[in-house]
Scaffold this active site. Structure first.
Site, PDB file in Angstrom:
ATOM      1  N   GLN A 260       0.652  -1.195  -0.026  1.00  0.00           N
ATOM      2  CA  GLN A 260      -0.016   0.046   0.037  1.00  0.00           C
ATOM      3  C   GLN A 260       0.737   0.819  -0.024  1.00  0.00           C
ATOM      4  O   GLN A 260       1.353   1.537   0.936  1.00  0.00           O
ATOM      5  CB  GLN A 260      -1.108   0.113   0.692  1.00  0.00           C
ATOM      6  N   PHE A 261       0.787   1.763  -0.839  1.00  0.00           N
ATOM      7  CA  PHE A 261       2.498   2.849  -1.211  1.00  0.00           C
ATOM      8  C   PHE A 261       1.077   4.319  -0.658  1.00  0.00           C
ATOM      9  O   PHE A 261       2.270   5.107  -0.348  1.00  0.00           O
ATOM     10  CB  PHE A 261       2.220   2.929  -2.717  1.00  0.00           C
ATOM     11  N   THR A 262      -0.031   4.186  -0.680  1.00  0.00           N
ATOM     12  CA  THR A 262      -0.446   5.597   0.139  1.00  0.00           C
ATOM     13  C   THR A 262      -0.189   6.043   1.569  1.00  0.00           C
ATOM     14  O   THR A 262      -0.432   6.820   2.233  1.00  0.00           O
ATOM     15  CB  THR A 262      -2.051   5.368  -0.029  1.00  0.00           C
TER      16      THR A 262
END
Length: 148
Positions: free
Chosen positions: A78-80
């Site tokens: 999850q890059f966020t």
């Protein structure tokens, strides 16, 4: 690397209506790979996640790890998590590693966790996913590698 770790009784991830990863009791981990993260960060994170003593012992205390309980891990990229919301109303993701750098480090964490005897289920990198979980406790932790 940054991770959001939740103690769960069950968790799954769905892509295009298909369950692609599912676990019973253990940890659901959302993992963000930052620009500049290395193999050392992956190794540190894997060791930390496997060794976290957040699962209950017979007295109901958070005193056991995944290895102690034969718990499982759902590990989802999850890059966020690397979103910076300090300025304005729109997050900036410049701190997140680009996909070609992030994916091998994410896969390395998966392999390192599995190498310690923990069953790992995953989502699919760079896809729209639906993560379902039942948080026990609730127990939710933020874990960051020392280089952060």
């Amino acid at each position: 690397m940054k991770a959001v770790v939740q103690r769960v009784s069950e968790a799954s991830v769905v892509v295009d209506g298909e369950v692609v990863g599912q676990i019973g009791p253990g940890l659901a981990v959302l993992l963000g790979v930052a620009h500049g993260d290395t193999e050392a960060d992956a190794r540190w994170m894997a060791d930390k996640l496997v060794g976290l003593r957040v699962l209950e012992d017979d007295a109901g205390k958070m005193n056991r790890s995944l290895v102690d309980t034969a718990g499982e891990m759902l590990l989802v990229s999850q890059f966020t998590l690397l979103g910076d919301c300090r300025k304005g109303k729109r997050p900036s993701f410049v701190g997140a590693a680009p996909p070609d750098a992030a994916e091998p480090l994410y896969e390395r964490v998966v392999a390192l966790v599995e190498g310690q005897g923990v069953r790992v289920a995953t989502g699919r990198f760079r896809t729209e996913m639906r993560v379902h979980l039942v948080n026990e406790g609730p127990v939710t932790l933020l874990v960051e590698s020392p280089t952060r």
